[in-house]
Scaffold this motif. Structure first.
Motif, PDB file in Angstrom:
ATOM      1  N   MET A 145       0.807  -1.212   0.000  1.00  0.00           N
ATOM      2  CA  MET A 145       0.000   0.000   0.000  1.00  0.00           C
ATOM      3  C   MET A 145       0.847   1.272   0.000  1.00  0.00           C
ATOM      4  N   ARG A 146       2.158   1.127   0.127  1.00  0.00           N
ATOM      5  CA  ARG A 146       3.033   2.298   0.040  1.00  0.00           C
ATOM      6  C   ARG A 146       3.079   2.844  -1.388  1.00  0.00           C
ATOM      7  N   PHE A 147       2.567   2.041  -2.345  1.00  0.00           N
ATOM      8  CA  PHE A 147       2.518   2.471  -3.737  1.00  0.00           C
ATOM      9  C   PHE A 147       1.106   2.900  -4.111  1.00  0.00           C
ATOM     10  N   GLU A 148       1.013   3.897  -4.973  1.00  0.00           N
ATOM     11  CA  GLU A 148      -0.270   4.403  -5.436  1.00  0.00           C
ATOM     12  C   GLU A 148      -0.955   3.393  -6.351  1.00  0.00           C
ATOM     13  N   ASP A 149      -2.173   3.717  -6.719  1.00  0.00           N
ATOM     14  CA  ASP A 149      -2.895   2.921  -7.701  1.00  0.00           C
ATOM     15  C   ASP A 149      -2.210   3.079  -9.061  1.00  0.00           C
ATOM     16  N   GLY A 150      -2.403   2.091  -9.930  1.00  0.00           N
ATOM     17  CA  GLY A 150      -1.839   2.168 -11.270  1.00  0.00           C
ATOM     18  C   GLY A 150      -0.447   1.583 -11.359  1.00  0.00           C
ATOM     19  N   ILE A 151      -0.356   0.327 -11.848  1.00  0.00           N
ATOM     20  CA  ILE A 151       0.910  -0.398 -11.925  1.00  0.00           C
ATOM     21  C   ILE A 151       1.072  -0.970 -13.329  1.00  0.00           C
ATOM     22  N   ALA A 152       2.288  -0.929 -13.846  1.00  0.00           N
ATOM     23  CA  ALA A 152       2.588  -1.482 -15.170  1.00  0.00           C
ATOM     24  C   ALA A 152       3.645  -2.573 -15.036  1.00  0.00           C
ATOM     25  N   ILE A 153       3.444  -3.692 -15.744  1.00  0.00           N
ATOM     26  CA  ILE A 153       4.392  -4.802 -15.730  1.00  0.00           C
ATOM     27  C   ILE A 153       4.727  -5.177 -17.175  1.00  0.00           C
ATOM     28  N   ILE A 154       6.009  -5.182 -17.505  1.00  0.00           N
ATOM     29  CA  ILE A 154       6.472  -5.596 -18.830  1.00  0.00           C
ATOM     30  C   ILE A 154       7.166  -6.939 -18.680  1.00  0.00           C
ATOM     31  N   SER A 155       6.823  -7.893 -19.532  1.00  0.00           N
ATOM     32  CA  SER A 155       7.362  -9.254 -19.464  1.00  0.00           C
ATOM     33  C   SER A 155       8.316  -9.485 -20.625  1.00  0.00           C
ATOM     34  N   LEU A 156       9.503 -10.042 -20.326  1.00  0.00           N
ATOM     35  CA  LEU A 156      10.530 -10.259 -21.342  1.00  0.00           C
ATOM     36  C   LEU A 156      11.084 -11.680 -21.270  1.00  0.00           C
TER      37      LEU A 156
END
Length: 239
Positions: A145-156
């Motif tokens: 919860m220390r991080f805001e809403d909205g997360i991006a994950i890139i897979s390689l």
């Protein structure tokens, strides 16, 4: 400054380039997971050439030179390639929001990212890069919860299946039937966006044990996988 421009061109190419291997932002295809609000997948966010260049830049960081190191975190001052990656995500979302909204008569239900998240400055200020060898995954979790809403994950590198499971609230819910499990097939170069319900009400994890990574009846060839996660720290949170 010239070195930074060179790095960005190496990773993402010149905007005037006609390289057919690169995926045009205007042709990006987004998939909405119907069971989970706020979960979107873009399977071809990065072309094979862009993926290769990005992996080269990560290797140059030297984070994984030691076999015992499998994770790197950065806060605030992100590497140039990560800043450019964030900008590319912003542009892809903005373009899709505009075109899809116009095509649907302004239906907000297809919005990839709420404007309150998309137009924050900076969009992301925290980076985590994970290296997973064959057979390695990550347990089910909800991001801190220390991080805001909205997360991006890139897979390689290697394909995998990311599973989403509903968060159980209260002891009475623990005794009910098992929570819904939603699998998401991630191919190399894919981008996952999570916000709202997907970010707070669903856990996500990856189980890469042999015989578990199955998709449409076929077992996935498990190799090394690199994931890049971009997030934003809440105000007053410290690294």
């Amino acid at each position: 400054m010239d070195d930074l421009k060179r790095i960005l061109n190496d990773v993402f190419g010149d905007s005037s380039s006609s390289d057919s291997d690169d995926v045009s932002q205007s042709t990006l295809g987004w998939e909405k997971t119907s069971q989970i609000n706020g979960l979107w997948l873009c399977r071809h966010f990065l072309s094979p050439r862009q993926q290769s260049c990005l992996l080269t830049q990560i290797q140059k960081e030297g984070w994984f030179n030691e076999s015992s190191c499998n994770q790197a975190m950065r806060f605030g001052d992100l590497p140039g390639w990560a800043t450019e990656l964030s900008s590319s995500i912003y542009e892809a979302i903005l373009l899709s929001n505009l075109t899809d909204s116009a095509a649907s008569g302004g239906d907000e239900g297809i919005c990839l990212f709420p404007e309150t998240l998309l137009f924050r400055e900076p969009l992301f200020d925290q980076l985590i890069v994970n290296k997973y060898e064959a057979g390695e995954g990550i347990r089910f979790h909800v991001d801190l919860m220390r991080f805001e809403d909205g997360i991006a994950i890139i897979s390689l590198d290697s394909s995998c299946i990311m599973h989403f499971s509903q968060v159980r609230m209260g002891e009475e819910n623990q005794e009910k039937s098992p929570p819904m499990n939603v699998p998401l097939y991630l191919t190399p170069g894919s981008l996952v966006l999570m916000w709202g319900d997907a970010r707070y009400l669903w856990e996500h994890g990856i189980d890469r044990r042999p015989g578990v990574q199955m998709w449409e009846g076929q077992e996935i060839d498990q190799k090394r996988r690199i994931s890049i996660t971009l997030r934003r720290l809440c105000q007053n949170s410290t690294p």
